[in-house]
Design an enzyme around this catalytic site. Structure first.
Site, mmCIF file in Angstrom:
data_model
loop_
_atom_site.group_PDB
_atom_site.id
_atom_site.type_symbol
_atom_site.label_atom_id
_atom_site.label_comp_id
_atom_site.label_asym_id
_atom_site.label_seq_id
_atom_site.Cartn_x
_atom_site.Cartn_y
_atom_site.Cartn_z
ATOM 1 C CE1 TYR A 27 -28.723 -24.998 26.852
ATOM 2 C CE2 TYR A 27 -26.656 -25.904 25.611
ATOM 3 C CZ TYR A 27 -28.119 -25.078 25.590
ATOM 4 O OH TYR A 27 -28.378 -24.530 24.357
ATOM 5 C CB SER A 109 -28.022 -23.376 16.958
ATOM 6 O OG SER A 109 -28.766 -22.414 17.751
ATOM 7 C CD GLN A 130 -32.643 -22.605 15.447
ATOM 8 O OE1 GLN A 130 -31.639 -22.463 15.777
ATOM 9 N NE2 GLN A 130 -33.906 -21.910 16.060
ATOM 10 C CB THR A 158 -37.061 -23.069 16.171
ATOM 11 O OG1 THR A 158 -36.148 -23.795 15.735
ATOM 12 C CG2 THR A 158 -37.617 -23.723 17.445
ATOM 13 N NE ARG A 167 -34.621 -25.193 27.926
ATOM 14 C CZ ARG A 167 -34.188 -25.006 26.863
ATOM 15 N NH1 ARG A 167 -32.888 -24.800 26.541
ATOM 16 N NH2 ARG A 167 -34.919 -24.931 25.842
ATOM 17 C CG HIS A 279 -36.548 -27.146 21.910
ATOM 18 N ND1 HIS A 279 -36.948 -26.133 21.081
ATOM 19 C CD2 HIS A 279 -35.608 -26.807 22.208
ATOM 20 C CE1 HIS A 279 -35.920 -25.249 20.698
ATOM 21 N NE2 HIS A 279 -34.970 -25.645 21.848
ATOM 22 N NE ARG A 282 -32.522 -28.106 25.194
ATOM 23 C CZ ARG A 282 -31.412 -28.267 25.962
ATOM 24 N NH1 ARG A 282 -31.046 -29.610 26.457
ATOM 25 N NH2 ARG A 282 -30.356 -27.317 26.047
HETATM 26 C C1 LIG Z 1 -28.131 -28.867 23.903
HETATM 27 C C2 LIG Z 1 -29.395 -28.596 23.164
HETATM 28 C C3 LIG Z 1 -29.408 -27.226 22.663
HETATM 29 C C4 LIG Z 1 -30.511 -27.119 21.840
HETATM 30 N N1 LIG Z 1 -30.489 -25.872 21.031
HETATM 31 C C5 LIG Z 1 -31.417 -25.826 19.928
HETATM 32 C C6 LIG Z 1 -31.409 -24.516 19.234
HETATM 33 O O1 LIG Z 1 -30.598 -23.690 19.462
HETATM 34 N N2 LIG Z 1 -32.414 -24.376 18.333
HETATM 35 C C7 LIG Z 1 -33.474 -25.251 18.078
HETATM 36 O O2 LIG Z 1 -34.394 -25.110 17.382
HETATM 37 N N3 LIG Z 1 -33.436 -26.317 18.742
HETATM 38 C C8 LIG Z 1 -32.652 -26.561 19.700
HETATM 39 N N4 LIG Z 1 -32.537 -28.005 20.633
HETATM 40 C C9 LIG Z 1 -33.710 -29.000 20.216
HETATM 41 C C10 LIG Z 1 -32.854 -29.832 19.012
HETATM 42 O O3 LIG Z 1 -32.877 -29.183 17.955
HETATM 43 C C11 LIG Z 1 -33.811 -31.071 19.044
HETATM 44 O O4 LIG Z 1 -35.190 -30.607 18.604
HETATM 45 C C12 LIG Z 1 -33.692 -31.871 20.116
HETATM 46 O O5 LIG Z 1 -32.405 -31.923 20.751
HETATM 47 C C13 LIG Z 1 -34.070 -33.304 19.585
HETATM 48 O O6 LIG Z 1 -34.404 -34.411 20.906
HETATM 49 P P1 LIG Z 1 -32.737 -35.320 21.279
HETATM 50 O O7 LIG Z 1 -32.048 -34.405 21.876
HETATM 51 O O8 LIG Z 1 -33.538 -36.206 22.151
HETATM 52 O O9 LIG Z 1 -32.498 -36.021 20.106
HETATM 53 C C14 LIG Z 1 -31.494 -28.065 21.375
HETATM 54 C C15 LIG Z 1 -31.454 -29.242 22.113
HETATM 55 C C16 LIG Z 1 -30.332 -29.590 23.003
HETATM 56 C C17 LIG Z 1 -30.267 -30.771 23.608
#
Ligand SMILES: Cc1cc2nc3c(=O)[nH]c(=O)nc-3n(C[C@H](O)[C@H](O)[C@H](O)COP(=O)(O)O)c2cc1C
Length: 391
Positions: A27, A109, A130, A158, A167, A279, A282
């Protein structure tokens, strides 16, 4: 291996892979579809090359930066990561506490397992919230009122989740059935038998399965669900920015822009800052790496708006490159998510220390005395990156 022995972020990732059940590790680690954007985010940094200045004195490089008028000690903040309480007991508080100790901000988050007030109590430094809007406007307005009362200083909206990205690792590991429980979860339960240390931590933390900051009328705290279901309820439009702004009455950061046009629309809709982000690869697979999209956004919004970026940051040098290309600061996501899953607070502290040491060393090797003095003259980018940007 202990967190203190980790030499780089990749070491912490390997530790996380050992401690976490595969469904949790994947995840954190995974991206959408073929993970093209996930890989591009990391790889694109290698295309930006440094132009150092030698024979300059830089005894004690200054890492401070100012974001939305607040000075933080480091040019990176901790990105919002959903489900942190499943990575480690009280994961959000643990990570926020380490951000606070290092003099930077933590972004909580909406899909947090801890009450936003409890995270505030554990981390007295700058905190941002967020916002997703599962449950609709009234539910979000009630949360925003709590966020304001608890003294969070900015709201991050977001915008890149009209539906969840595909995913595939989550599906293979049974994330949905495991969160739902029942007979469908049975084929996936082996993952916990092989990771008893994680199970003990999770059970000791009360086996949390709700998002306490999303209070649904007649239901109470929203039950944790599969991200593919949750994110389908979180689309925001420019019109929503209006009521969000009225409810919040504070700084708003729009997270998830890739193009100059969307960045300008965000500013027109009232954003005080934007985050260039996909993101972490993702959501929409196939968009360009964030670092590549950054110069176009910086050129589009001009000086009055803070531009942040995230995606693929694994070393301090990546942060310096982003700053040279116009980011005021960056958010780190997996770099601390793996660390939290690997070893809790000491893991996150180690991730922050690794990046901090990288920043100091890289600034000195570059011949630059401070993060504030970094600009485009310290880097070279491929010619095709110059299209649509001010470079
Ligand atoms: C496990 C995971 C959960 C995430 N959950 C959120 C979230 O709840 N809200 C959000 O805006 N972005 C979420 N993101 C995106 C992150 O805020 C961020 O944009 C991203 O992790 C940046 O890339 P990096 O992991 O390569 O540093 C999530 C990313 C990951 C890896």
């Amino acid at each position: 291996m202990r967190a203190s022995q980790a030499i780089n972020i990749a070491d912490l990732r390997r530790m996380a892979r050992r401690r976490l059940p595969p469904v949790i590790f994947d995840y954190i680690d995974g991206g959408a579809e073929d993970e093209v954007t996930l890989r591009a985010n990391e790889r694109a940094f290698a295309e930006v090359t440094f132009r150092p200045r030698q024979c300059v004195e830089t005894p004690n490089p200054d890492l401070r930066t100012t974001v939305l008028g607040t000075t933080i000690d480091l040019p990176f903040l901790l990105a919002p990561l959903g489900f942190c309480r499943m990575f480690y007991p009280r994961g959000e508080s643990v990570a926020a506490g380490q951000a606070h100790a290092a003099g930077t901000a933590y972004i909580l988050s909406t899909f947090s397992g801890q009450r936003l007030e409890d995270v505030r109590a554990d981390a007295p430094g700058p905190l941002w919230y967020q916002l997703y809007v599962p449950g609709g406007r009234a539910v979000a307005e009630a949360t925003i009122a709590r966020v304001r009362a608890a003294g969070y200083s900015a709201l991050v909206v977001t915008i890149d989740t009209p539906v969840s990205g595909m995913r595939e690792r989550d599906i293979r590991r049974g994330a949905g059935p495991l969160l739902k429980g029942g007979i469908g979860a049975l084929p996936h339960l082996w993952q916990f038998a092989t990771h008893p240390r994680w199970v003990m931590g999770y059970v000791g933390d009360g086996a949390p399965r709700v998002f306490p900051n999303v209070e649904l009328p007649g239901v109470g705290a929203m039950p944790c669900g599969d991200t593919s279901v949750l994110l389908a309820q979180t689309n925001v439009t420019w019109k929503d920015l209006g009521w969000i702004r009225d409810a919040w009455r504070g700084p708003i950061i729009v997270k998830g822009v890739h193009t100059g046009d969307v960045a300008r629309q965000a500013v027109d809709a009232g954003a005080d800052a934007v985050v260039v982000s996909n993101h972490g690869g993702r959501q929409l697979d196939g968009v360009a790496a964030s670092i590549r999209a950054l110069p176009e956004v910086v050129a589009a919004v001009g000086d009055g708006v803070d531009v942040l970026m995230d995606g693929g940051i694994r070393r301090g040098a990546d942060i310096i490159k982003a700053r040279c290309l116009g980011a005021r600061a960056v958010l780190i996501g997996r770099a601390y998510g793996w660390a939290l899953g690997a070893a809790g607070g000491p893991g996150v502290a180690r991730a922050i220390d690794i990046l901090k040491a990288d920043l100091v060393r890289t600034l000195r090797l570059l011949g630059c005395a401070s993060v504030q003095e970094l600009d485009g003259s310290f880097v070279e980018v491929p010619v095709e990156w110059r299209k649509r940007s001010g470079l």
